[in-house]
Design a protein around this motif. Structure first.
Motif, PDB file in Angstrom:
ATOM      1  N   SER A 241     -67.791 -86.285  29.768  1.00 61.25           N
ATOM      2  CA  SER A 241     -66.751 -85.265  29.600  1.00 61.25           C
ATOM      3  C   SER A 241     -67.185 -84.260  28.535  1.00 61.25           C
ATOM      4  O   SER A 241     -68.029 -84.562  27.687  1.00 61.25           O
ATOM      5  CB  SER A 241     -65.418 -85.916  29.202  1.00 61.25           C
ATOM      6  OG  SER A 241     -65.537 -86.590  27.960  1.00 61.25           O
ATOM      7  N   GLY A 242     -66.591 -83.064  28.575  1.00 62.80           N
ATOM      8  CA  GLY A 242     -66.859 -82.028  27.572  1.00 62.80           C
ATOM      9  C   GLY A 242     -68.070 -81.166  27.859  1.00 62.80           C
ATOM     10  O   GLY A 242     -68.382 -80.244  27.097  1.00 62.80           O
ATOM     11  N   ASN A 243     -68.789 -81.414  28.958  1.00 62.84           N
ATOM     12  CA  ASN A 243     -70.012 -80.653  29.272  1.00 62.84           C
ATOM     13  C   ASN A 243     -69.696 -79.415  30.105  1.00 62.84           C
ATOM     14  O   ASN A 243     -68.956 -79.479  31.091  1.00 62.84           O
ATOM     15  CB  ASN A 243     -71.005 -81.546  30.022  1.00 62.84           C
ATOM     16  CG  ASN A 243     -70.416 -82.137  31.282  1.00 62.84           C
ATOM     17  OD1 ASN A 243     -69.351 -82.755  31.251  1.00 62.84           O
ATOM     18  ND2 ASN A 243     -71.089 -81.948  32.400  1.00 62.84           N
ATOM     19  N   LYS A 244     -70.251 -78.287  29.663  1.00 63.99           N
ATOM     20  CA  LYS A 244     -70.126 -77.035  30.409  1.00 63.99           C
ATOM     21  C   LYS A 244     -71.496 -76.417  30.684  1.00 63.99           C
ATOM     22  O   LYS A 244     -71.739 -75.908  31.776  1.00 63.99           O
ATOM     23  CB  LYS A 244     -69.257 -76.047  29.637  1.00 63.99           C
ATOM     24  CG  LYS A 244     -67.803 -76.482  29.513  1.00 63.99           C
ATOM     25  CD  LYS A 244     -66.991 -75.466  28.719  1.00 63.99           C
ATOM     26  CE  LYS A 244     -65.534 -75.918  28.583  1.00 63.99           C
ATOM     27  NZ  LYS A 244     -64.738 -74.949  27.770  1.00 63.99           N
ATOM     28  N   LEU A 245     -72.371 -76.473  29.695  1.00 64.96           N
ATOM     29  CA  LEU A 245     -73.696 -75.860  29.840  1.00 64.96           C
ATOM     30  C   LEU A 245     -74.633 -76.716  30.678  1.00 64.96           C
ATOM     31  O   LEU A 245     -75.499 -76.185  31.383  1.00 64.96           O
ATOM     32  CB  LEU A 245     -74.315 -75.617  28.452  1.00 64.96           C
ATOM     33  CG  LEU A 245     -73.570 -74.624  27.560  1.00 64.96           C
ATOM     34  CD1 LEU A 245     -74.209 -74.587  26.174  1.00 64.96           C
ATOM     35  CD2 LEU A 245     -73.606 -73.227  28.176  1.00 64.96           C
TER      36      LEU A 245
ATOM     37  N   LEU B 265     -80.355 -87.727  23.774  1.00 65.13           N
ATOM     38  CA  LEU B 265     -79.570 -86.677  24.432  1.00 65.13           C
ATOM     39  C   LEU B 265     -79.506 -85.417  23.577  1.00 65.13           C
ATOM     40  O   LEU B 265     -79.696 -84.297  24.074  1.00 65.13           O
ATOM     41  CB  LEU B 265     -78.153 -87.185  24.716  1.00 65.13           C
ATOM     42  CG  LEU B 265     -77.965 -88.084  25.936  1.00 65.13           C
ATOM     43  CD1 LEU B 265     -76.537 -88.601  26.001  1.00 65.13           C
ATOM     44  CD2 LEU B 265     -78.314 -87.337  27.221  1.00 65.13           C
ATOM     45  N   GLU B 266     -79.241 -85.579  22.289  1.00 63.45           N
ATOM     46  CA  GLU B 266     -79.103 -84.422  21.400  1.00 63.45           C
ATOM     47  C   GLU B 266     -80.437 -83.714  21.168  1.00 63.45           C
ATOM     48  O   GLU B 266     -80.455 -82.527  20.851  1.00 63.45           O
ATOM     49  CB  GLU B 266     -78.509 -84.871  20.063  1.00 63.45           C
ATOM     50  CG  GLU B 266     -77.062 -85.344  20.184  1.00 63.45           C
ATOM     51  CD  GLU B 266     -76.532 -85.983  18.918  1.00 63.45           C
ATOM     52  OE1 GLU B 266     -75.364 -86.417  18.927  1.00 63.45           O
ATOM     53  OE2 GLU B 266     -77.279 -86.053  17.921  1.00 63.45           O
ATOM     54  N   GLN B 267     -81.526 -84.435  21.340  1.00 67.70           N
ATOM     55  CA  GLN B 267     -82.841 -83.816  21.156  1.00 67.70           C
ATOM     56  C   GLN B 267     -83.357 -83.177  22.441  1.00 67.70           C
ATOM     57  O   GLN B 267     -83.851 -82.043  22.420  1.00 67.70           O
ATOM     58  CB  GLN B 267     -83.831 -84.877  20.668  1.00 67.70           C
ATOM     59  CG  GLN B 267     -85.238 -84.326  20.419  1.00 67.70           C
ATOM     60  CD  GLN B 267     -86.141 -85.369  19.775  1.00 67.70           C
ATOM     61  OE1 GLN B 267     -85.781 -86.007  18.804  1.00 67.70           O
ATOM     62  NE2 GLN B 267     -87.324 -85.551  20.356  1.00 67.70           N
TER      63      GLN B 267
ATOM     64  N   TYR C  73     -78.544 -77.975  23.398  1.00 70.67           N
ATOM     65  CA  TYR C  73     -77.195 -77.438  23.256  1.00 70.67           C
ATOM     66  C   TYR C  73     -76.118 -78.536  23.185  1.00 70.67           C
ATOM     67  O   TYR C  73     -74.933 -78.221  23.152  1.00 70.67           O
ATOM     68  CB  TYR C  73     -76.888 -76.455  24.381  1.00 70.67           C
ATOM     69  CG  TYR C  73     -77.331 -75.044  24.060  1.00 70.67           C
ATOM     70  CD1 TYR C  73     -76.525 -74.201  23.319  1.00 70.67           C
ATOM     71  CD2 TYR C  73     -78.571 -74.574  24.489  1.00 70.67           C
ATOM     72  CE1 TYR C  73     -76.925 -72.904  23.020  1.00 70.67           C
ATOM     73  CE2 TYR C  73     -78.992 -73.284  24.192  1.00 70.67           C
ATOM     74  CZ  TYR C  73     -78.159 -72.454  23.451  1.00 70.67           C
ATOM     75  OH  TYR C  73     -78.572 -71.182  23.136  1.00 70.67           O
ATOM     76  N   ILE C  74     -76.522 -79.784  23.184  1.00 70.44           N
ATOM     77  CA  ILE C  74     -75.571 -80.869  22.880  1.00 70.44           C
ATOM     78  C   ILE C  74     -75.534 -81.026  21.374  1.00 70.44           C
ATOM     79  O   ILE C  74     -76.502 -81.489  20.757  1.00 70.44           O
ATOM     80  CB  ILE C  74     -75.972 -82.188  23.574  1.00 70.44           C
ATOM     81  CG1 ILE C  74     -75.846 -82.055  25.081  1.00 70.44           C
ATOM     82  CG2 ILE C  74     -75.101 -83.323  23.063  1.00 70.44           C
ATOM     83  CD1 ILE C  74     -76.200 -83.321  25.844  1.00 70.44           C
ATOM     84  N   TYR C  75     -74.433 -80.632  20.774  1.00 63.65           N
ATOM     85  CA  TYR C  75     -74.268 -80.725  19.316  1.00 63.65           C
ATOM     86  C   TYR C  75     -74.003 -82.162  18.897  1.00 63.65           C
ATOM     87  O   TYR C  75     -74.530 -82.649  17.901  1.00 63.65           O
ATOM     88  CB  TYR C  75     -73.112 -79.822  18.894  1.00 63.65           C
ATOM     89  CG  TYR C  75     -72.932 -79.677  17.404  1.00 63.65           C
ATOM     90  CD1 TYR C  75     -73.735 -78.804  16.673  1.00 63.65           C
ATOM     91  CD2 TYR C  75     -71.950 -80.392  16.730  1.00 63.65           C
ATOM     92  CE1 TYR C  75     -73.578 -78.645  15.311  1.00 63.65           C
ATOM     93  CE2 TYR C  75     -71.777 -80.249  15.366  1.00 63.65           C
ATOM     94  CZ  TYR C  75     -72.595 -79.378  14.660  1.00 63.65           C
ATOM     95  OH  TYR C  75     -72.428 -79.243  13.299  1.00 63.65           O
ATOM     96  N   ASN C  76     -73.182 -82.837  19.691  1.00 64.06           N
ATOM     97  CA  ASN C  76     -72.865 -84.243  19.406  1.00 64.06           C
ATOM     98  C   ASN C  76     -72.582 -84.966  20.718  1.00 64.06           C
ATOM     99  O   ASN C  76     -71.816 -84.475  21.548  1.00 64.06           O
ATOM    100  CB  ASN C  76     -71.657 -84.349  18.470  1.00 64.06           C
ATOM    101  CG  ASN C  76     -71.304 -85.789  18.148  1.00 64.06           C
ATOM    102  OD1 ASN C  76     -72.182 -86.609  17.880  1.00 64.06           O
ATOM    103  ND2 ASN C  76     -70.021 -86.122  18.178  1.00 64.06           N
TER     104      ASN C  76
ATOM    105  N   ALA D  55     -73.168 -77.214  21.331  1.00 60.83           N
ATOM    106  CA  ALA D  55     -73.541 -76.424  20.156  1.00 60.83           C
ATOM    107  C   ALA D  55     -73.320 -74.940  20.404  1.00 60.83           C
ATOM    108  O   ALA D  55     -73.403 -74.455  21.531  1.00 60.83           O
ATOM    109  CB  ALA D  55     -74.995 -76.690  19.804  1.00 60.83           C
ATOM    110  N   LYS D  56     -73.048 -74.223  19.307  1.00 57.51           N
ATOM    111  CA  LYS D  56     -72.947 -72.770  19.356  1.00 57.51           C
ATOM    112  C   LYS D  56     -74.004 -72.173  18.421  1.00 57.51           C
ATOM    113  O   LYS D  56     -74.198 -72.671  17.317  1.00 57.51           O
ATOM    114  CB  LYS D  56     -71.553 -72.319  18.918  1.00 57.51           C
ATOM    115  CG  LYS D  56     -70.456 -72.778  19.860  1.00 57.51           C
ATOM    116  CD  LYS D  56     -69.102 -72.304  19.352  1.00 57.51           C
ATOM    117  CE  LYS D  56     -67.988 -72.750  20.291  1.00 57.51           C
ATOM    118  NZ  LYS D  56     -66.650 -72.316  19.798  1.00 57.51           N
ATOM    119  N   PRO D  57     -74.672 -71.117  18.852  1.00 58.33           N
ATOM    120  CA  PRO D  57     -75.656 -70.494  17.957  1.00 58.33           C
ATOM    121  C   PRO D  57     -74.987 -69.970  16.692  1.00 58.33           C
ATOM    122  O   PRO D  57     -74.027 -69.197  16.749  1.00 58.33           O
ATOM    123  CB  PRO D  57     -76.227 -69.350  18.797  1.00 58.33           C
ATOM    124  CG  PRO D  57     -75.950 -69.745  20.215  1.00 58.33           C
ATOM    125  CD  PRO D  57     -74.649 -70.486  20.175  1.00 58.33           C
TER     126      PRO D  57
END
Length: 316
Positions: free
Chosen positions: A113-117, A147-149, A153-156, A174-176
């Motif tokens: 859940s929470g994935n858009k990109l 996953l985060e590496q 764009y996965i911040y957490n 993540a946001k730039p």
């Protein structure tokens, strides 16, 4: 003279001698030694206690002996039952643990859940947890790190277990937050922890970091600057901006550890000096800019802030 008569005579002489010795000692004002008397008294006490025990044991009736033996048997039986229960509980716990780690709780669902990109399949392809693994033996910490590496764009990636058969992955994207301009006019994009999101972006996003030479910028990893001290100062500036959520900051840069800058609205530089009390210095600069905007909303220049009460503005 017979042997028995000789022994009696020797005993009399010995007794007479000890009595005479005690008499002489008493004349000199010295008491005879107590060691012998005390040791004899202890022997008599032990003998008396032993004889009293024997007499008390002999004095017990058959009924009392049966009662005493019955109590002892009951106590032994209780202890035996307690030990049996303890062994049984430990055995059941061990069997349950083995079954839960081998037979039961195999993963059959991985929910995201929470994935858009990123598409679900992209995340599943990079996830090291697979269906069929044991729910409790799955390495969620390692899966989170990968996953985060691998998906920058996965911040957490928050990974949790849900009984009986489900792994839940909750994605925060993540946001730039920062951009660094490359020589080819592309941009390195970073999140607020300085993790590289892209290293060949076409547009800048967030706050610009200028005058910093980059050594490596691999997506999914923390950026590495050539100058370690400059890197530390930039990180301190970034942490201060993140903590206080300052508005209007468009760029940051460091010439050295005692020459740090924050740029307001691309027109006013805050010359902050060293990294001491950065939050107070930036607060002072923003307050001064508010007053300056009332009279000169388009003013450009440098504002020198050393942490004291005086702030100096040099207009360009």
């Amino acid at each position: 003279m017979k042997k028995s008569q000789q022994k009696k005579a020797w005993k009399k002489k010995a007794n007479h001698k000890t009595a005479a010795d005690d008499y002489r000692l008493s004349e000199l004002g010295i008491e005879p030694p107590k060691i012998y008397r005390e040791s004899q008294a202890q022997l008599y006490q032990r003998a008396g206690s032993a004889s009293s025990k024997k007499s008390s044991s002999k004095s017990l009736s058959r009924a009392e002996k049966r009662k005493r033996d019955s109590k002892k048997r009951k106590k032994r039986n209780v202890m035996r039952k307690v030990m049996i229960w303890i062994i049984a509980i430990i055995s059941f716990a061990a069997i349950g643990t083995v079954l839960s780690l081998t037979v039961f709780f195999h993963i059959d669902t991985i929910s995201i859940s929470g994935n858009k990109l990123y598409e679900k399949n992209e995340i599943l392809n990079q996830c090291t947890i697979e269906k069929g693994e044991n729910l409790f033996l799955s390495d969620t910490r390692s899966a989170k790190k990968i996953l985060e590496q691998n998906l920058p764009y996965i911040y957490n990636a928050e990974i949790s277990r849900k009984l009986p058969y489900t792994i839940q992955i909750k994605i925060t994207e993540a946001k730039p937050a920062y951009s660094i301009k490359n020589k080819d006019k592309t941009y390195i994009l970073l999140d607020d922890n300085f993790k590289v999101l892209e290293n060949k972006a076409k547009k800048a996003k967030g706050i610009m970091i200028s005058k910093a030479q980059v050594e490596s910028s691999n997506p999914g990893k923390i950026i590495i600057f050539k100058n370690n001290k400059v890197s530390e100062c930039l990180k301190q500036l970034s942490d201060t901006l993140k903590k206080n959520n300052f508005d209007g900051i468009t760029a940051i840069y460091c010439n050295n550890i005692s020459d740090n800058y924050v740029v307001y609205e691309n027109r006013i530089e805050f010359k902050l000096g060293n990294c001491d009390e950065l939050d107070n210095k930036i607060y002072q600069g923003l307050a001064a800019c508010e007053k300056l905007n009332q009279t000169s909303p388009n003013a450009k220049g440098t504002m020198t802030i050393d942490g004291g009460k005086q702030i100096y503005f040099t207009e360009k």
